[in-house]
Design a protein around this motif. Structure first.
Motif, PDB file in Angstrom:
ATOM      1  N   GLY A  20       0.804  -1.210   0.000  1.00  0.00           N
ATOM      2  CA  GLY A  20       0.000   0.000   0.000  1.00  0.00           C
ATOM      3  C   GLY A  20       0.840   1.263   0.000  1.00  0.00           C
ATOM      4  O   GLY A  20       0.311   2.355  -0.212  1.00  0.00           O
ATOM      5  N   ARG A  21       2.152   1.133   0.228  1.00  0.00           N
ATOM      6  CA  ARG A  21       3.066   2.273   0.146  1.00  0.00           C
ATOM      7  C   ARG A  21       3.853   2.193  -1.166  1.00  0.00           C
ATOM      8  O   ARG A  21       4.024   1.106  -1.736  1.00  0.00           O
ATOM      9  CB  ARG A  21       4.057   2.290   1.314  1.00  0.00           C
ATOM     10  CG  ARG A  21       3.423   2.502   2.662  1.00  0.00           C
ATOM     11  CD  ARG A  21       4.477   2.770   3.730  1.00  0.00           C
ATOM     12  NE  ARG A  21       5.130   4.080   3.562  1.00  0.00           N
ATOM     13  CZ  ARG A  21       6.117   4.515   4.338  1.00  0.00           C
ATOM     14  NH1 ARG A  21       6.578   3.755   5.327  1.00  0.00           N
ATOM     15  NH2 ARG A  21       6.646   5.712   4.135  1.00  0.00           N
ATOM     16  N   ALA A  22       4.322   3.330  -1.646  1.00  0.00           N
ATOM     17  CA  ALA A  22       5.112   3.370  -2.880  1.00  0.00           C
ATOM     18  C   ALA A  22       6.590   3.221  -2.536  1.00  0.00           C
ATOM     19  O   ALA A  22       7.130   3.985  -1.738  1.00  0.00           O
ATOM     20  CB  ALA A  22       4.876   4.682  -3.616  1.00  0.00           C
ATOM     21  N   TYR A  23       7.232   2.224  -3.166  1.00  0.00           N
ATOM     22  CA  TYR A  23       8.651   1.962  -2.941  1.00  0.00           C
ATOM     23  C   TYR A  23       9.427   2.136  -4.240  1.00  0.00           C
ATOM     24  O   TYR A  23       8.863   2.095  -5.334  1.00  0.00           O
ATOM     25  CB  TYR A  23       8.855   0.541  -2.405  1.00  0.00           C
ATOM     26  CG  TYR A  23       8.377   0.354  -0.985  1.00  0.00           C
ATOM     27  CD1 TYR A  23       9.241   0.509   0.093  1.00  0.00           C
ATOM     28  CD2 TYR A  23       7.042   0.038  -0.722  1.00  0.00           C
ATOM     29  CE1 TYR A  23       8.802   0.348   1.394  1.00  0.00           C
ATOM     30  CE2 TYR A  23       6.597  -0.119   0.587  1.00  0.00           C
ATOM     31  CZ  TYR A  23       7.485   0.034   1.641  1.00  0.00           C
ATOM     32  OH  TYR A  23       7.045  -0.117   2.925  1.00  0.00           O
ATOM     33  N   GLY A  24      10.716   2.317  -4.100  1.00  0.00           N
ATOM     34  CA  GLY A  24      11.537   2.456  -5.293  1.00  0.00           C
ATOM     35  C   GLY A  24      13.005   2.565  -4.964  1.00  0.00           C
ATOM     36  O   GLY A  24      13.456   2.199  -3.869  1.00  0.00           O
ATOM     37  N   PHE A  25      13.779   3.061  -5.937  1.00  0.00           N
ATOM     38  CA  PHE A  25      15.227   3.211  -5.812  1.00  0.00           C
ATOM     39  C   PHE A  25      15.628   4.677  -5.919  1.00  0.00           C
ATOM     40  O   PHE A  25      15.109   5.418  -6.767  1.00  0.00           O
ATOM     41  CB  PHE A  25      15.954   2.470  -6.946  1.00  0.00           C
ATOM     42  CG  PHE A  25      15.828   0.980  -6.920  1.00  0.00           C
ATOM     43  CD1 PHE A  25      16.242   0.238  -5.824  1.00  0.00           C
ATOM     44  CD2 PHE A  25      15.316   0.307  -8.019  1.00  0.00           C
ATOM     45  CE1 PHE A  25      16.144  -1.135  -5.815  1.00  0.00           C
ATOM     46  CE2 PHE A  25      15.223  -1.069  -8.031  1.00  0.00           C
ATOM     47  CZ  PHE A  25      15.638  -1.802  -6.926  1.00  0.00           C
ATOM     48  N   PHE A  26      16.567   5.096  -5.092  1.00  0.00           N
ATOM     49  CA  PHE A  26      17.309   6.338  -5.298  1.00  0.00           C
ATOM     50  C   PHE A  26      18.734   5.928  -5.628  1.00  0.00           C
ATOM     51  O   PHE A  26      19.420   5.336  -4.791  1.00  0.00           O
ATOM     52  CB  PHE A  26      17.271   7.222  -4.049  1.00  0.00           C
ATOM     53  CG  PHE A  26      18.338   8.294  -4.020  1.00  0.00           C
ATOM     54  CD1 PHE A  26      18.648   9.028  -5.160  1.00  0.00           C
ATOM     55  CD2 PHE A  26      19.044   8.558  -2.853  1.00  0.00           C
ATOM     56  CE1 PHE A  26      19.643  10.010  -5.134  1.00  0.00           C
ATOM     57  CE2 PHE A  26      20.024   9.539  -2.822  1.00  0.00           C
ATOM     58  CZ  PHE A  26      20.328  10.259  -3.964  1.00  0.00           C
ATOM     59  N   THR A  27      19.167   6.217  -6.857  1.00  0.00           N
ATOM     60  CA  THR A  27      20.512   5.859  -7.284  1.00  0.00           C
ATOM     61  C   THR A  27      21.377   7.115  -7.327  1.00  0.00           C
ATOM     62  O   THR A  27      21.139   8.008  -8.136  1.00  0.00           O
ATOM     63  CB  THR A  27      20.498   5.179  -8.669  1.00  0.00           C
ATOM     64  OG1 THR A  27      19.702   3.988  -8.583  1.00  0.00           O
ATOM     65  CG2 THR A  27      21.906   4.807  -9.101  1.00  0.00           C
ATOM     66  N   ASP A  28      22.356   7.171  -6.442  1.00  0.00           N
ATOM     67  CA  ASP A  28      23.295   8.290  -6.366  1.00  0.00           C
ATOM     68  C   ASP A  28      24.510   7.929  -7.213  1.00  0.00           C
ATOM     69  O   ASP A  28      25.375   7.163  -6.783  1.00  0.00           O
ATOM     70  CB  ASP A  28      23.696   8.521  -4.909  1.00  0.00           C
ATOM     71  CG  ASP A  28      24.603   9.731  -4.730  1.00  0.00           C
ATOM     72  OD1 ASP A  28      25.156  10.219  -5.741  1.00  0.00           O
ATOM     73  OD2 ASP A  28      24.784  10.173  -3.581  1.00  0.00           O
ATOM     74  N   THR A  29      24.565   8.478  -8.420  1.00  0.00           N
ATOM     75  CA  THR A  29      25.642   8.089  -9.342  1.00  0.00           C
ATOM     76  C   THR A  29      27.006   8.584  -8.881  1.00  0.00           C
ATOM     77  O   THR A  29      28.029   8.072  -9.334  1.00  0.00           O
ATOM     78  CB  THR A  29      25.368   8.613 -10.762  1.00  0.00           C
ATOM     79  OG1 THR A  29      25.419  10.049 -10.757  1.00  0.00           O
ATOM     80  CG2 THR A  29      24.011   8.147 -11.259  1.00  0.00           C
ATOM     81  N   THR A  30      27.037   9.571  -7.976  1.00  0.00           N
ATOM     82  CA  THR A  30      28.331  10.061  -7.493  1.00  0.00           C
ATOM     83  C   THR A  30      29.008   9.046  -6.589  1.00  0.00           C
ATOM     84  O   THR A  30      30.202   9.168  -6.307  1.00  0.00           O
ATOM     85  CB  THR A  30      28.174  11.389  -6.722  1.00  0.00           C
ATOM     86  OG1 THR A  30      27.453  11.169  -5.499  1.00  0.00           O
ATOM     87  CG2 THR A  30      27.428  12.421  -7.562  1.00  0.00           C
ATOM     88  N   LEU A  31      28.256   8.060  -6.107  1.00  0.00           N
ATOM     89  CA  LEU A  31      28.814   7.031  -5.226  1.00  0.00           C
ATOM     90  C   LEU A  31      29.095   5.721  -5.943  1.00  0.00           C
ATOM     91  O   LEU A  31      29.699   4.817  -5.360  1.00  0.00           O
ATOM     92  CB  LEU A  31      27.850   6.764  -4.058  1.00  0.00           C
ATOM     93  CG  LEU A  31      27.553   7.941  -3.126  1.00  0.00           C
ATOM     94  CD1 LEU A  31      26.517   7.539  -2.088  1.00  0.00           C
ATOM     95  CD2 LEU A  31      28.828   8.419  -2.449  1.00  0.00           C
TER      96      LEU A  31
END
Length: 279
Positions: A20-31
């Motif tokens: 029921g919650r929205a999930y996903g990815f945060f991709t930090d390309t600097t890392l």
């Protein structure tokens, strides 16, 4: 109903995954260090075959692109940094994946209902319903969806739907050694990403920006947000990403309108010619 989430690189101890919650990815390309641990973990968990061609000869990129059997792809972009005091090559690395768009162009184009949005707000292709028509392939502005030559079905990242249902984070985020790939509820990730961007700006890295969050590059042209969004340091096109991805309906409507206008113009011209002939 919720499940305990085992501790992983991008998640805090005690987090839970709640349908029921929205999930996903945060991709930090600097890392990103280009280790490809995410690619390996994705293939191992989803039992995807290795690339038959082997090394591509394109830098350190052996998978070349996302495909029906490659759902994570680490892109290597080599540049010459000409900034004062930093002359020399600069590497931009990005672990690419399905964006699980909201709304999703592939879902809009699917005629059979095989593509659906899950209780975690991810987008999944149901293999038992997919008829292999391939309409979803050109509909995706990111070149993510692909039809497998072996089974004739469309395939892409599922955000490890089977793992989410068991309360476990996706395999790629679980193994990322630098926290470049972070998994969690979207509202938490967006806040974390905004803080990271501000910190980079304060450090003098003014070229850092978010791609795919609401009202940012990547979330225009009809797509409100990407459930897998990125922190980038150069133009989207440098990473192979469109600046303003759009929905199929947005692309078809202008062309259809232009076609109708052209047809109407021809009809008027024909009428005028016929009327002049009668006179």
């Amino acid at each position: 109903m919720s499940f305990d989430l085992p501790h992983g690189c991008g998640n805090a101890e005690g987090d839970v995954i709640e349908p029921g919650r929205a999930y996903g990815f945060f991709t930090d390309t600097t890392l990103c260090i280009g280790c490809k641990a995410c690619e390996v973990a994705c293939k191992e968990w989803n039992q995807l075959p290795a690339e038959e061609e082997g090394l591509s000869g394109m830098s350190y990129d052996n998978t070349r692109d996302l495909s029906a059997t490659t759902w994570r792809h680490v892109a290597f972009v080599e540049q010459m940094d000409e900034a004062p005091g930093h002359a020399g090559p600069r590497w931009l690395m990005m672990s690419d994946v399905c964006k699980h768009c909201d709304p999703a162009p592939c879902l809009e184009a699917c005629p059979t209902g095989a593509i659906f949005r899950t209780e975690f707000d991810s987008v999944v292709v149901q293999q038992d319903i997919c008829n292999g028509c391939g309409y979803c392939v050109p509909a995706c502005p990111f070149g993510v969806v692909d039809v497998d030559e072996v089974d004739g079905k469309a395939h892409k990242c599922t955000l490890c739907y089977d793992r989410l249902k068991g309360g476990r984070e996706p395999a790629c985020a679980k193994v990322c050694p630098t926290d470049s790939i972070q998994f969690g509820p979207l509202d938490d990730l967006i806040g974390r990403a905004q803080e990271r961007t501000r910190a980079l700006h304060e450090r003098g890295e003014s070229d850092a920006y978010l791609y795919g969050t609401p009202d940012s590059p990547g979330a225009t042209g009809g797509i409100k947000k990407l459930n897998a969004f990125f922190l980038l340091r150069d133009r989207p096109e440098v990473y192979g990403l469109p600046a303003a991805p759009s929905l199929p309906s947005r692309r078809i409507a202008p062309a259809f309108g232009a076609g109708l206008a052209a047809f109407a113009g021809l009809a008027l011209a024909a009428t005028a010619l016929l009327g002049g002939g009668r006179r």
